[in-house]
Design a protein around this motif. Sequence first.
Motif, PDB file in Angstrom:
ATOM      1  N   GLY A   1       0.810  -1.215   0.000  1.00  0.00           N
ATOM      2  CA  GLY A   1       0.000   0.000   0.000  1.00  0.00           C
ATOM      3  C   GLY A   1       0.840   1.259   0.000  1.00  0.00           C
ATOM      4  O   GLY A   1       0.308   2.371   0.113  1.00  0.00           O
ATOM      5  N   LEU A   2       2.151   1.111  -0.163  1.00  0.00           N
ATOM      6  CA  LEU A   2       3.062   2.254  -0.194  1.00  0.00           C
ATOM      7  C   LEU A   2       3.453   2.574  -1.632  1.00  0.00           C
ATOM      8  O   LEU A   2       3.308   1.750  -2.528  1.00  0.00           O
ATOM      9  N   ARG A   3       3.971   3.759  -1.848  1.00  0.00           N
ATOM     10  CA  ARG A   3       4.351   4.214  -3.182  1.00  0.00           C
ATOM     11  C   ARG A   3       5.867   4.323  -3.285  1.00  0.00           C
ATOM     12  O   ARG A   3       6.517   5.036  -2.507  1.00  0.00           O
ATOM     13  N   ALA A   4       6.461   3.614  -4.267  1.00  0.00           N
ATOM     14  CA  ALA A   4       7.902   3.679  -4.487  1.00  0.00           C
ATOM     15  C   ALA A   4       8.305   5.074  -4.924  1.00  0.00           C
ATOM     16  O   ALA A   4       7.635   5.704  -5.752  1.00  0.00           O
ATOM     17  N   GLY A   5       9.403   5.559  -4.390  1.00  0.00           N
ATOM     18  CA  GLY A   5       9.872   6.898  -4.717  1.00  0.00           C
ATOM     19  C   GLY A   5       9.251   7.970  -3.851  1.00  0.00           C
ATOM     20  O   GLY A   5       9.758   9.094  -3.794  1.00  0.00           O
ATOM     21  N   ARG A   6       8.165   7.638  -3.180  1.00  0.00           N
ATOM     22  CA  ARG A   6       7.532   8.590  -2.265  1.00  0.00           C
ATOM     23  C   ARG A   6       7.583   8.065  -0.832  1.00  0.00           C
ATOM     24  O   ARG A   6       8.050   8.759   0.074  1.00  0.00           O
ATOM     25  N   ASP A   7       7.102   6.835  -0.627  1.00  0.00           N
ATOM     26  CA  ASP A   7       7.047   6.267   0.727  1.00  0.00           C
ATOM     27  C   ASP A   7       8.245   5.369   1.037  1.00  0.00           C
ATOM     28  O   ASP A   7       8.599   5.194   2.202  1.00  0.00           O
ATOM     29  N   PHE A   8       8.820   4.777   0.018  1.00  0.00           N
ATOM     30  CA  PHE A   8      10.026   3.960   0.220  1.00  0.00           C
ATOM     31  C   PHE A   8      10.921   4.110  -1.003  1.00  0.00           C
ATOM     32  O   PHE A   8      10.466   4.498  -2.087  1.00  0.00           O
ATOM     33  N   HIS A   9      12.201   3.847  -0.801  1.00  0.00           N
ATOM     34  CA  HIS A   9      13.187   3.974  -1.879  1.00  0.00           C
ATOM     35  C   HIS A   9      13.333   2.636  -2.609  1.00  0.00           C
ATOM     36  O   HIS A   9      13.298   1.574  -1.991  1.00  0.00           O
ATOM     37  N   LEU A  10      13.524   2.713  -3.923  1.00  0.00           N
ATOM     38  CA  LEU A  10      13.690   1.516  -4.737  1.00  0.00           C
ATOM     39  C   LEU A  10      14.876   1.702  -5.675  1.00  0.00           C
ATOM     40  O   LEU A  10      14.973   2.729  -6.363  1.00  0.00           O
ATOM     41  N   ALA A  11      15.765   0.724  -5.700  1.00  0.00           N
ATOM     42  CA  ALA A  11      16.971   0.832  -6.534  1.00  0.00           C
ATOM     43  C   ALA A  11      17.399  -0.544  -7.023  1.00  0.00           C
ATOM     44  O   ALA A  11      16.953  -1.585  -6.513  1.00  0.00           O
ATOM     45  N   TYR A  12      18.268  -0.524  -8.030  1.00  0.00           N
ATOM     46  CA  TYR A  12      18.885  -1.753  -8.535  1.00  0.00           C
ATOM     47  C   TYR A  12      20.399  -1.591  -8.480  1.00  0.00           C
ATOM     48  O   TYR A  12      20.942  -0.528  -8.796  1.00  0.00           O
ATOM     49  N   SER A  13      21.072  -2.691  -8.090  1.00  0.00           N
ATOM     50  CA  SER A  13      22.534  -2.693  -8.077  1.00  0.00           C
ATOM     51  C   SER A  13      23.003  -4.055  -8.576  1.00  0.00           C
ATOM     52  O   SER A  13      22.717  -5.079  -7.945  1.00  0.00           O
TER      53      SER A  13
END
Length: 402
Positions: A128-140
Amino acid sequence: MPADLAVIGLGPLGLPLAQAAVAAGIPTLGYGTGPESGFLSPAELRRMLSGGFRPTTSPDGLGRVRTAVICAPTPRGADGGLDLSGVEAAARTLAERLRPHTTVILESPVHPGTTEEFLCPLLEEGSGLRAGRDFHLAYSPSRVDPGNRVFTPAGTPKVIGGLTPACTESAAAFYGRLTDKVVRARGLREAETVHLLETNYRHVNIALVNEMAVLCHDLGVDLWDVIRCAETKPFGFQAFRPGPGVGGHAVPQDLTGHAGRGLRMVELAQQVNSGMPRYVVQRAAALLNEYGKSARGARVLLLGVTYKPDFADLQGTPAHEIAVRLLELGAAVSYHDPLVPSWAVLDRPVPRVDSLYEAAAEADLTILLQQHRTYDLQGLSVKAQLLLDTRGATPTGAAHRL
């Protein structure tokens, strides 16, 4: 002490990351459903546990960390593409417990676009959260080289690409605690494509020298001497060496059916590399024939059945297909590997020899598939009746080389 990091997937990618994090003083939770000891020595595991590592099969602690890194395996599926079921399971498990302000990073090998188009919706829908707003999302992209004692995680630059600039910086802050250098990609797709390029680069160049090995054998040219001389060039050349095939967890990706057009050179490289076990068996049969013996009934000893030296991992090892093809020819196959206490092919165990020199002296043909450090190749070449070296590791003139 509560964990600061959760590593999801305790395999050949996740465990080295957890190990590096613990070494950097980061309390780490390792979530996985399989045994982790196969990729760590007992001493290494004890050091990790004493340093704050907590392996678990319960996902309850995933909601109490600041950073979660998904390192689920993505093997080749039945359709030839990457199997993302492990990533999906990890995402769904994490999403149910995901808290605001958490940084989620994917390290599993994936096609470009997977993090945003596949992982992100799973995390958002389940939390129910929004990536980039409520939590961080990245690839490595993972740059783990299992068993490599020279290039450690601390000395290997880490590439990071985030969904937003803030996501990139959050992931960079985490990896900055583990490595001396962080490299920021423009975004998720660029970071994902870094892994694609690095993996395919290895496979394409290995395919080139594998083709050269076949050609040079036909021409009567010593390829190993050619490589020795060529690698003295200080620019424009990097030495790769042929072998019985290419194993490991990094699957080459030609993107056929994924990006509108495939990578033709990668597709060809896969064909070349996948044909090397067959070529090794052809060479083995030809050698036996030269010495008046048939492959049927011949005693063949395989040395080193792991996919890389000094590392107890059988993932994708070419030794498996080589053993299968030898058995199909009617050979009596046995093996020796100090790191593999038991090994099965075609659902039946392959006999393991204990006395290496005695077994090599009795075998009609010994095939060196992996040059573990413990092997005395000079002594082995003296004891073996007939030795085929697929790695170019024996002294010049001591064996028949690939």
